[in-house]
Design an enzyme around this catalytic site. Structure first.
Site, PDB file in Angstrom:
ATOM      1  CG  HIS A  71       6.686   5.748  -1.489  1.00 52.68           C
ATOM      2  ND1 HIS A  71       6.955   4.404  -1.708  1.00 52.68           N
ATOM      3  CD2 HIS A  71       5.374   6.200  -1.782  1.00 52.68           C
ATOM      4  CE1 HIS A  71       5.514   3.905  -1.813  1.00 52.68           C
ATOM      5  NE2 HIS A  71       4.756   4.719  -1.766  1.00 52.68           N
TER       6      HIS A  71
HETATM    7  C1  TV1 Z   1      -0.652  14.332 -10.224  1.00 58.43           C
HETATM    8  C2  TV1 Z   1      -2.211  14.492 -10.663  1.00 58.43           C
HETATM    9  C3  TV1 Z   1      -0.286  13.231  -9.768  1.00 58.43           C
HETATM   10  C4  TV1 Z   1      -3.081  13.426 -10.704  1.00 58.43           C
HETATM   11  C5  TV1 Z   1      -0.580  10.752  -9.632  1.00 58.43           C
HETATM   12  C6  TV1 Z   1      -1.592   7.392  -8.659  1.00 58.43           C
HETATM   13  C7  TV1 Z   1      -1.177  12.022 -10.037  1.00 58.43           C
HETATM   14  C8  TV1 Z   1      -1.341   9.721  -9.325  1.00 58.43           C
HETATM   15  C9  TV1 Z   1      -2.513  12.026 -10.304  1.00 58.43           C
HETATM   16  C10 TV1 Z   1      -0.674   8.384  -8.951  1.00 58.43           C
HETATM   17  C11 TV1 Z   1      -2.550   9.762  -9.633  1.00 58.43           C
HETATM   18  C12 TV1 Z   1       0.505   6.818  -8.445  1.00 58.43           C
HETATM   19  C13 TV1 Z   1       3.038   5.657 -10.374  1.00 58.43           C
HETATM   20  C14 TV1 Z   1       3.849   7.309 -12.087  1.00 58.43           C
HETATM   21  C15 TV1 Z   1       4.238   5.290 -12.341  1.00 58.43           C
HETATM   22  C16 TV1 Z   1       4.121   5.924 -11.300  1.00 58.43           C
HETATM   23  C17 TV1 Z   1       2.348   8.902   0.847  1.00 58.43           C
HETATM   24  C18 TV1 Z   1       4.647   6.537 -14.279  1.00 58.43           C
HETATM   25  C19 TV1 Z   1      -4.951   8.895  -9.915  1.00 58.43           C
HETATM   26  C20 TV1 Z   1       2.579   7.462   0.735  1.00 58.43           C
HETATM   27  C21 TV1 Z   1       2.298   7.044  -4.291  1.00 58.43           C
HETATM   28  C22 TV1 Z   1       1.772   6.385  -5.597  1.00 58.43           C
HETATM   29  C23 TV1 Z   1       1.686   6.594  -3.006  1.00 58.43           C
HETATM   30  C24 TV1 Z   1       2.356   6.820  -6.674  1.00 58.43           C
HETATM   31  C25 TV1 Z   1       2.284   7.330  -1.977  1.00 58.43           C
HETATM   32  C26 TV1 Z   1       2.002   6.405  -7.988  1.00 58.43           C
HETATM   33  C27 TV1 Z   1       2.122   6.719  -0.565  1.00 58.43           C
HETATM   34  N1  TV1 Z   1      -0.618   6.331  -8.441  1.00 58.43           N
HETATM   35  N2  TV1 Z   1      -3.186  10.998 -10.178  1.00 58.43           N
HETATM   36  N3  TV1 Z   1       0.523   8.365  -8.901  1.00 58.43           N
HETATM   37  N4  TV1 Z   1       3.973   6.255 -13.134  1.00 58.43           N
HETATM   38  N5  TV1 Z   1       2.873   6.406  -9.061  1.00 58.43           N
HETATM   39  O1  TV1 Z   1       2.111   4.792 -10.516  1.00 58.43           O
HETATM   40  O2  TV1 Z   1       2.432   5.491  -0.288  1.00 58.43           O
HETATM   41  O3  TV1 Z   1       0.638   6.438  -0.239  1.00 58.43           O
HETATM   42  O4  TV1 Z   1      -3.398   8.689  -9.623  1.00 58.43           O
HETATM   43 ZN    ZN Z   2       0.401   4.624   0.076  1.00 61.06          ZN
END
Ligand code: TV1
Ligand code: ZN
Ligand code: CA
Length: 370
Positions: free
Chosen positions: A135
């Site tokens: 990403h």
């Molecule tokens: C801190 C603590 C950060 C607990 C993030 C899940 C957290 C997430 C957390 C989380 C979470 C996302 C969004 C944020 C839209 C954004 C490595 C405003 C329980 C390659 C990245 C996912 C995946 C990002 C990365 C996503 C990869 N999901 N708990 N954050 N919002 N962000 O949805 O592709 O695997 O979830």
């Molecule tokens: Zn992922």
């Protein structure tokens, strides 16, 4: 693949960082994998290499110099309140943590080292389980990814290979890598991912297919939750066969995000780790110089199981389903086995839809010329 020269890149210091107290991305999963790979006695079958961190100059080939300068200087205390002023790190997904620059440089250094080793013909397959940060964008961090090691490795491969194919089976869309190579026909990016209902990052429809000379060289395969091994492998093999036939790459980069395996904290596919590993096995049948990278994966024991199984797949070794003694898995019944079975869950993918997506992808691939 017993006749292949395999190199395994591992930076022992790079996986002890913590993004935040509760962050789902746990770099330690790479150490867990390493220990299982060692205890399954796989080290003698490959060359183990300790990579150097990427230099500032290498990081600035991919990223905006100002962003790298910022990463280098920033610390949790300094970033406090600055996020709004220079939002290249967003508080929740990409927090500022101690060592964020060294962590990023280490991952990128290992993926570049994989590419160099392939370029010099010293290995056929190079593994970096710490890599796969698909990403990260040129000017900012996104989705737990700070520096795009994949783009750095592909750029390095392009100095010796006319065409590079990138295949991404992380449950999330590989938007960063796609964006870096969106207007070139020298890199074909293919991502399989969950799409719709606000699932991160939201991009990756079949219609998103590249621009300019890169038109039709970005391939997206959007899916819904609950997809099974049978459906996924059917679609995956068909897409890969057609893409290989049309594009005829000289090198391959695999992003093996394990969040597409059943039971993941963030993903909700129903793939077993054997199904996931079979995707890699199929990719290796094309006999191309290949870089194998990690990516997402948030149920950390499942990540270690998956990447351990995949290391064995690369080496052509059969593993005992009973995990060897190690310091991470305990004596609980669910801690004993390597294989992760599918579960009973709702599957929002119909075979009709899978075939429709396949046809849409075939249409894009049908327009490519080499
Ligand atoms: C801190 C603590 C950060 C607990 C993030 C899940 C957290 C997430 C957390 C989380 C979470 C996302 C969004 C944020 C839209 C954004 C490595 C405003 C329980 C390659 C990245 C996912 C995946 C990002 C990365 C996503 C990869 N999901 N708990 N954050 N919002 N962000 O949805 O592709 O695997 O979830
Ligand atoms: Zn992922
Ligand atoms: Ca993906």
């Amino acid at each position: 693949m017993a006749n292949k020269k395999v190199s395994y890149f591992y930076a022992p210091d790079a996986s002890s960082y913590q993004l935040s107290e509760t962050h789902p991305m746990v770099p330690e999963r790479v150490n867990m994998t390493h220990e299982l790979v060692q205890n399954y006695r796989m080290f003698p079958h490959m060359t183990i290499i300790k990579p150097h961190p990427a230099t500032e100059e290498q990081l600035k080939r991919i990223h905006l110099p100002g962003y790298i300068d910022y990463l280098k200087k920033v610390s949790p205390l300094i970033s406090n309140g600055l996020v709004d002023l220079y939002p290249c790190l967003q508080a929740d997904d990409c927090p500022t943590f101690t060592g964020v620059y060294d962590y990023s440089a280490s991952i990128v250094g290992a993926s570049i080292a994989c590419a160099n080793r392939i370029n010099h013909g010293r290995s056929n397959i190079c593994i970096n389980w710490a890599g796969g940060m698909h990403h990260a964008k040129r000017r900012f961090a996104s989705g737990f990814c700070y520096a795009n090691d994949i783009a750095a490795a592909i750029l390095e491969l392009l100095t010796c290979h006319r065409r590079v194919m990138y295949v991404d089976i992380d449950v999330h869309h590989g938007d960063g890598v796609e964006e870096f190579f969106y207007n070139t026909n020298r890199v074909m990016t293919i991502s399989f991912h969950r799409h719709g209902n606000g699932f991160f990052p939201g991009t990756g429809s079949t219609a998103e297919s590249g621009v300019g000379p890169g038109k039709d060289y970005a391939i997206n395969v959007p899916l819904h939750k609950g997809i099974t091994d049978d459906q996924y492998i059917f679609l995956y093999k068909n897409v890969l066969m057609k893409a290989m036939e049309r594009f005829q790459p000289e090198a391959l980069v695999m992003q093996m995000g394990a969040d597409s395996v059943v039971g993941d904290k963030l993903g909700d596919f129903n793939l077993t780790n054997q199904g996931h590993a079979n995707c890699l096995k199929h990719a290796l049948t094309y006999n191309l110089p290949t870089i194998v990278l990690g990516g997402g994966g948030y149920s950390v024991k499942n990540v270690a199981r998956t990447w351990t199984l995949e290391t064995a797949t690369i080496l052509g070794l059969e593993l005992d389903n009973k995990l060897p003694a190690n310091s991470y898995f305990g004596h609980l019944p669910e801690d004993q086995n390597l294989i992760i079975p599918a579960i009973k869950m709702s599957n929002l993918n119909s075979m009709k839809e899978i075939k429709a997506v396949q046809n849409q992808v075939y249409e894009v691939l049908g327009r490519t010329e080499i």
